[in-house]
Design an enzyme around this catalytic site. Sequence first.
Site, PDB file in Angstrom:
ATOM      1  CB  ILE A  32      -0.953  -0.016   1.206  1.00 20.02           C
ATOM      2  CG1 ILE A  32      -1.952  -1.183   1.079  1.00 20.02           C
ATOM      3  CG2 ILE A  32      -1.706   1.308   1.323  1.00 20.02           C
ATOM      4  CD1 ILE A  32      -2.771  -1.423   2.328  1.00 20.02           C
ATOM      5  CE1 TYR A 181       0.080  -5.658  11.529  1.00 17.52           C
ATOM      6  CE2 TYR A 181      -2.217  -6.373  11.567  1.00 17.52           C
ATOM      7  CZ  TYR A 181      -1.210  -5.593  11.020  1.00 17.52           C
ATOM      8  OH  TYR A 181      -1.488  -4.740   9.980  1.00 17.52           O
ATOM      9  CE  LYS A 185      -1.445  -1.041  11.596  1.00 16.59           C
ATOM     10  NZ  LYS A 185      -0.376  -0.283  10.887  1.00 16.59           N
TER      11      LYS A 185
END
Length: 337
Positions: A32, A181, A185
């Site tokens: 991205i 994870y 975030k």
Amino acid sequence: MPSAPQVPQWDVHRLPRAEGKSFLVTGGNAGIGYFVAEQLAGTGATVVLGSRDMAKAEAAIASIGSHIPGAKVKHVPLDLADLASLKASVDALGLDRLDAVVHNAGVALDHPLRRETADGHELMFATNHLGHFVLTHHLAPLLTATPGSRILTTGSFAAKSERLDLDDLQSTHEYQPKRSYSRSKLAQMLFALELDRRLRAAGSTTLSVLVHPGGALDSLTPSRPPFHVRTTGKRLSHLPLGLLVQGKDAAAWPAVRAVLDPSVHGGQMLSPRAFGLRGTPRIEPLWNHLADTTTAARLWAASCDLTGNDLTFTTPTRFGETEGPATGRGEADTSTG
């Protein structure tokens, strides 16, 4: 009474020009982040790819140049897991001002063994959150020197159902890769919102904006050889998934809009329009647990302690002096401004 002026709808295919501006994209050499960099380069701005792999960065720069003739793109070495190296990375930018930084780089592990950085931090929490926290600290003078500068932090849909364990931020006692994870975030997302509250309290014009890209698949992403080649077979086999998710080129749209759209405000979250998973970018209401200012302030204080950095911003006055530091540790002003 005269009607309110119509605000033009944001068009992902007709981006405003940004000549003379400089943008840093962490992890801009792949995924991205690459498409964020490519789309921003198309506005005429100078785009810097922050990447620890020079060969991949050079390949990305060549690819952007082949799609955007005359693109102004360069590379700076950046290893977010090595906190002590980040000041040198900022110095290597060679800039005296920065219009925006896109905190995009991240690592997601699926191997069951817990990994640590050389500093002893859990790798995903260190890279995804602490590295960007320290990077922001070192970028603060460049951002402060630029009125209206922006700090974009990339969150994740995976964080929507998670909660932080403030007593085990680095998953020392309970390590599950996917959960660790997601929590890293979530830490990034809480950081972005707490940062904006502190910027507003300091009277800064710098904005902190939160984005999340939704769902993105390589098979729905246009080819960018040599680092991504999409075969016709893969594209066709995953085409039905395009009803739910999208390619990484479209997943870049929330970040690109957050950088360029003058109507975006600090403390907002941008995401894909359709269920937060696909489509054009929109401003999405904050998830309930993202509005937890107590947890965000405690995370901020812990991040200062873990990194040894008090992240502060000061507001330039018209005489070139500074005033109004945003506080480092402790409780922040929780007004949203």
